[in-house]
Write a protein that holds these residues in place. Structure first.
Motif, PDB file in Angstrom:
ATOM      1  N   VAL A   2       1.074  -1.152   0.170  1.00  0.00           N
ATOM      2  CA  VAL A   2       0.047  -0.079  -0.072  1.00  0.00           C
ATOM      3  C   VAL A   2       0.952   1.250  -0.022  1.00  0.00           C
ATOM      4  O   VAL A   2       1.896   1.246   0.338  1.00  0.00           O
ATOM      5  CB  VAL A   2      -1.042   0.010   1.151  1.00  0.00           C
ATOM      6  N   LYS A   4       2.554   4.850   1.264  1.00  0.00           N
ATOM      7  CA  LYS A   4       2.587   5.274   2.440  1.00  0.00           C
ATOM      8  C   LYS A   4       2.664   6.818   2.292  1.00  0.00           C
ATOM      9  O   LYS A   4       3.203   7.329   1.494  1.00  0.00           O
ATOM     10  CB  LYS A   4       4.221   4.798   2.869  1.00  0.00           C
ATOM     11  N   TYR A   6       3.779  10.073   4.466  1.00  0.00           N
ATOM     12  CA  TYR A   6       4.694  10.431   5.858  1.00  0.00           C
ATOM     13  C   TYR A   6       3.954  11.971   6.172  1.00  0.00           C
ATOM     14  O   TYR A   6       3.857  12.728   5.424  1.00  0.00           O
ATOM     15  CB  TYR A   6       5.940  10.665   5.283  1.00  0.00           C
ATOM     16  N   GLU A  27      -6.653   2.014  -0.029  1.00  0.00           N
ATOM     17  CA  GLU A  27      -5.990   1.608   1.556  1.00  0.00           C
ATOM     18  C   GLU A  27      -4.383   2.414   1.387  1.00  0.00           C
ATOM     19  O   GLU A  27      -3.711   2.732   0.351  1.00  0.00           O
ATOM     20  CB  GLU A  27      -5.530   0.195   1.525  1.00  0.00           C
ATOM     21  N   PHE A  28      -4.145   2.959   2.700  1.00  0.00           N
ATOM     22  CA  PHE A  28      -2.683   3.555   2.572  1.00  0.00           C
ATOM     23  C   PHE A  28      -2.202   3.205   4.139  1.00  0.00           C
ATOM     24  O   PHE A  28      -3.016   2.926   5.151  1.00  0.00           O
ATOM     25  CB  PHE A  28      -2.939   4.919   2.336  1.00  0.00           C
ATOM     26  N   GLU A  29      -1.042   3.694   4.448  1.00  0.00           N
ATOM     27  CA  GLU A  29      -0.588   3.539   5.715  1.00  0.00           C
ATOM     28  C   GLU A  29       0.064   4.926   5.943  1.00  0.00           C
ATOM     29  O   GLU A  29       0.792   5.534   5.202  1.00  0.00           O
ATOM     30  CB  GLU A  29       0.833   2.544   5.752  1.00  0.00           C
ATOM     31  N   LEU A  30      -0.244   5.605   7.119  1.00  0.00           N
ATOM     32  CA  LEU A  30       0.158   7.020   7.557  1.00  0.00           C
ATOM     33  C   LEU A  30       1.315   6.590   8.653  1.00  0.00           C
ATOM     34  O   LEU A  30       1.177   5.960   9.565  1.00  0.00           O
ATOM     35  CB  LEU A  30      -0.907   7.538   8.364  1.00  0.00           C
ATOM     36  N   VAL A  31       2.675   7.088   8.047  1.00  0.00           N
ATOM     37  CA  VAL A  31       3.703   6.874   8.900  1.00  0.00           C
ATOM     38  C   VAL A  31       3.821   8.220   9.643  1.00  0.00           C
ATOM     39  O   VAL A  31       4.215   9.258   8.844  1.00  0.00           O
ATOM     40  CB  VAL A  31       4.778   6.702   7.861  1.00  0.00           C
TER      41      VAL A  31
END
Lengths: 219, 219
Positions: A2, A4, A6, A27-31
């Motif tokens: 997915v 990312k 930042y 969908e994504f990931e929040l870093v």
């Protein structure tokens, strides 16, 4: 893998990207990047964005910065999924979306970001806002909103009768602006007020707005 | 029917569109707008652009304003003709072009346009430039050009090894800037200097630059 993102969801520019991802049901990931500890100024972060600003997007081997370049990329990559944010099927409609996105960049954003900076960011730094700069930019913002008031009397959204990136890009700063003492600039213009209430009712907004937690000054 | 561009070639924003049209080897008609007589503030002009600014593009039933929305439209419409200004065949390359176009809009343009306004436009109006604003924006511009210097040490142009809209959008204001007393900001950075000299050698530039006739102040 997915995408990312930042950043920190309290940043208006990060929120702009998160809104787009939710509209696209992606969908994504929040870093997390700790802005108060200035982690966006560390060499590891500067290697992704030499301007030392959030957000940064990583999609496999592609690294992007500048929130509006990121939203354009996401909207194009997922053009057939979720909300159609660019009217990509019709070149002329797509051009009108681009036009009003540029209006946000070159008319709305310079004025509202100066107001937000002086009424929200500067007090957080323990400094005194420059009242003359606030006044000058409130006047500029009012003139931009006069144009919007007329346009939104003809079409439901800025670029026509569909919600697009041209509207979405306005959301995070307007959200913060409405918490200052100057919300009348929006509320006193019926078409702009109805537009803003519509933007606030979208499911993507309801997911992102709880993250917009920077406290405004009381004036 | 050929596209019509309403404006005057001495306007940096009009010149941005003309550069794009020449790179795309596209025929067009330049419809003069007398800026000194404020014809861009007349109702007939405001009906095309409510912000009362040049350029405006008319392509059959489509009316566009905002120079960067116009260049994007022309580049997309004529994507297989003339210079490939958007790297449209590769989504990731196209995203990088968009990224550096956004850098021009949100980092380079605010600083350089403030300098140009105070050193060229304000004296023409018989007023005194604000030296503090000039200084503050020269400092901001220098920091942007530091990032460019590093980037242009890795790739020939901002978005890679091809000339794109990301470079083109810089040209008109930089041309005027180089006529002020602050050309050292470009000339003292070898990679930026080589980039600028390359941009100035393009046939499209040689067609447009004679129209950029606003006289700068001597300081």
């Amino acid at each position: 893998m997915v995408m990312k993102v930042y950043g920190d969801g309290m940043s208006a520019c990060v929120a702009r990207v998160l809104l787009c991802l939710h509209e696209k049901e992606t969908e994504f990931e929040l870093v997390p990047v700790d802005l108060f500890a200035c982690h966006h100024k560390l060499p590891s972060f500067l290697s992704m964005n030499p301007f030392g600003q959030v957000p940064v997007l990583q999609d496999e081997d592609l690294t992007l910065f500048e929130s509006r370049a990121i939203t354009a990329y996401i909207a194009e990559k997922h053009k057939d999924k979720g909300t159609d944010l660019t009217r990509h099927a019709d070149a002329k409609e797509a051009a009108i979306v681009k036009l009003w996105s540029e209006v946000e960049s070159h008319h709305f954003n310079p004025a509202i970001s100066a107001v937000i900076h002086h009424l929200i960011v500067v007090p957080l730094q323990g400094k005194t806002p420059d009242a003359a700069i606030v006044e000058e930019n409130l006047e500029k913002l009012g003139k931009v909103l006069d144009v919007y008031e007329e346009k939104l009397g003809k079409t439901k959204y800025l670029a026509g009768d569909s919600y697009t990136l041209a509207d979405l890009h306005h959301v995070p700063y307007t959200y913060y602006f409405m918490k200052t003492g100057h919300a009348g600039l929006v509320n006193d213009r019926p078409n702009v007020k109805a537009w803003w209430e519509d933007l606030c009712s979208r499911p993507a907004f309801l997911k992102v707005s709880p993250g917009l937690t920077v406290a405004p000054a009381t004036n």
